[in-house]
Design an enzyme around this catalytic site. Structure first.
Site, short mmCIF file in Angstrom:
data_model
loop_
_atom_site.label_atom_id
_atom_site.label_comp_id
_atom_site.label_asym_id
_atom_site.label_seq_id
_atom_site.Cartn_x
_atom_site.Cartn_y
_atom_site.Cartn_z
N GLY A 1 33.69 49.60 55.86
CA GLY A 1 35.12 49.29 55.98
C GLY A 1 35.47 48.08 56.80
O GLY A 1 36.63 47.70 56.87
N CYS B 1 45.47 38.72 28.07
CA CYS B 1 46.81 39.06 27.60
C CYS B 1 47.45 40.14 28.46
O CYS B 1 47.67 41.27 28.02
CB CYS B 1 46.73 39.51 26.15
SG CYS B 1 45.91 38.28 25.15
N GLU B 2 47.69 39.80 29.71
CA GLU B 2 48.35 40.69 30.67
C GLU B 2 49.07 39.79 31.67
O GLU B 2 48.47 38.82 32.16
CB GLU B 2 47.32 41.49 31.49
CG GLU B 2 46.43 42.43 30.73
CD GLU B 2 47.06 43.78 30.44
OE1 GLU B 2 48.10 44.10 31.05
OE2 GLU B 2 46.52 44.48 29.58
N GLY C 1 29.80 47.15 53.20
CA GLY C 1 29.65 46.50 51.90
C GLY C 1 30.25 45.11 51.98
O GLY C 1 29.57 44.09 52.06
#
Ligand SMILES: *Cc1c(COP(=O)(O)O)cnc(C)c1O
Length: 414
Positions: free
Chosen positions: A239, A342-343, A275
């Site tokens: 985190g 296409c968004e 990470g």
């Protein structure tokens, strides 16, 4: 902090010019710096040398085999969340005894494989899951180890989609229920409860939420000890936040200074699961300008990389700095940097002041090493991009660009 720097006004990854890599390998292209990647791991290990934790890199941040291997070679363990990640972890040469496995929805098959491989432990997220692990271990004639994932109910002060330690989140087990489970521990004949786990969210830029969560579990550990329940491990999750833009996250050293005394006090062996901290700033996404489009209201820079390559801006409204490959002295203008998908949600930046680029120029989307490629998809039947790793003046393809044949590999035409 990372090895993507301008030299003579050209952006470099370590000793190689990013422009040359873009021309040679095509775009969109994920470029990683080996030095940045491994340095982040080493920096964290050094900051915590007083307690010598097992640092299990969180595979989901970037699961490329070469990334995993680079870290495993430096001594990292791996934190996995699926059978697929277990497969990758083993392929990358990670010893099973350095693998920890979290997820609220582990399947029977995944649990059985992980037990057979002999992972260090499962991070268990519910009582039914614990029963399931016990039953499967019995069937396999094994005794397997688990840590109970505690939901400490703390506010991680990050984006609501990436907070995981509030009691309304699906993750972990509240302290009362965990206590009841621990009292019943002798009922689970094929499971040994050896530790506790917390992971309160991602991109957390201050130490206070971590401290609050660790204090809660420390008190719980003391309570358990007073009842004769001895544990061996405390897994504090990941985190740690990184710099995307103007954030000022706690450094590894400050984080370590704040929590090391608390961790020492537990007397338990510490595991951590970073990470983003390790891989986030170790990668960039290079994309090519296809068109400049002016509408009555806006300027759009249309590029060949889209939300299928990097979904964080669309998903979390995340900010990634965007640099030109040649440090520009020309004026900058506000524009939206958008992909071909296409968004309307397909953008890499909105209303961003950006140097006046032209068709054929390249842009570098910074800090895209974590949750970039690993969240990519084939949406719009786009080929997933190539990934390359630079080390000093050498470059290696660590994932080939997909082909149209890859796209339909598992489909039938009937
Ligand atoms: C995602 C995840 C991590 C890593 O989170 P980062 O913010 O990338 O450090 C660690 N542990 C668990 C259980 C996770 O789900």
């Amino acid at each position: 902090m990372h090895d993507f720097l301008y030299k003579n006004n050209n952006l470099y990854c370590e000793n190689l010019k990013v422009q040359d890599l873009a021309v040679r390998f095509g775009t969109p292209l994920h470029i990683y710096s080996y030095n940045t990647l491994t340095n982040h791991f080493i920096k964290l290990r050094k900051a915590f040398s007083a307690i010598d934790p097992l640092i299990c890199y969180s595979v989901k941040a970037n699961s490329n085999l070469s990334i995993l291997k680079a870290l495993v070679e430096k001594g990292a363990g791996l934190d996995i969340v699926s059978g697929g990640e277990l497969f990758r972890a083993i392929k990358a040469g990670c010893p099973a005894k350095k693998i920890v496995y979290a997820s609220v929805g582990k399947t029977e098959a995944e649990i059985a494989t992980a037990i057979s491989k002999g992972i260090l432990f499962f991070n268990v997220e519910s009582l039914p899951e614990l029963r399931s692990i016990d039953r499967i271990a019995r069937r396999l004639g094994k005794i397997t180890r688990v840590a109970i994932r505690i939901n400490p109910d703390v506010e991680a002060k990050t984006h609501k989609f990436i907070t995981t330690g509030k009691i309304t989140n699906k993750f972990g087990i509240d302290l009362n229920s965990a206590y009841k489970i621990l009292l019943l521990r002798d009922e689970f004949k094929n499971v040994s409860i050896c530790g506790l786990h917390i992971h309160i969210g991602s991109q957390i830029t201050e130490s206070a939420p971590f401290v609050a969560a660790i204090k809660k579990v420390s008190a719980f550990i003391k309570k358990l000890e007073s009842k004769g329940i001895k544990l061996e491990y405390l897994n504090i999750g990941g985190g740690l936040g990184i710099v995307y833009d103007s954030e000022t996250p706690q450094t590894a050293q400050v984080y370590a200074d704040e929590i090391t005394p608390l961790l020492k006090d537990t007397g338990l062996k510490i595991i951590m699961e970073p990470g983003r901290f390790i891989v986030g700033n170790a990668g960039i996404l290079v994309t090519k300008v296809l068109y400049i489009k002016h509408t009555p209201k806006k300027k759009f820079i249309i590029v060949d990389g889209g939300m299928n390559d990097l979904i964080r801006p669309a998903l979390y409204g995340a900010h990634h700095n965007i640099l030109t490959l040649r440090k520009s002295s020309t004026k900058s203008e506000k524009a939206d940097v958008v992909g071909p998908i296409c968004e309307s949600g397909d953008f890499l930046a909105k209303e961003r002041k950006i140097a006046c680029v032209k068709e054929g120029d390249y842009l570098a989307v910074m800090s895209s090493g974590a949750y970039g490629f690993s969240m990519s998809s084939n949406y719009n039947s786009r080929l997933r991009a190539a990934e390359v790793m630079v080390s000093k003046n050498k470059v290696r393809v660590i994932r080939k660009r997909e082909t149209y044949a890859d796209l339909i590999r598992n489909e039938s035409n009937g």
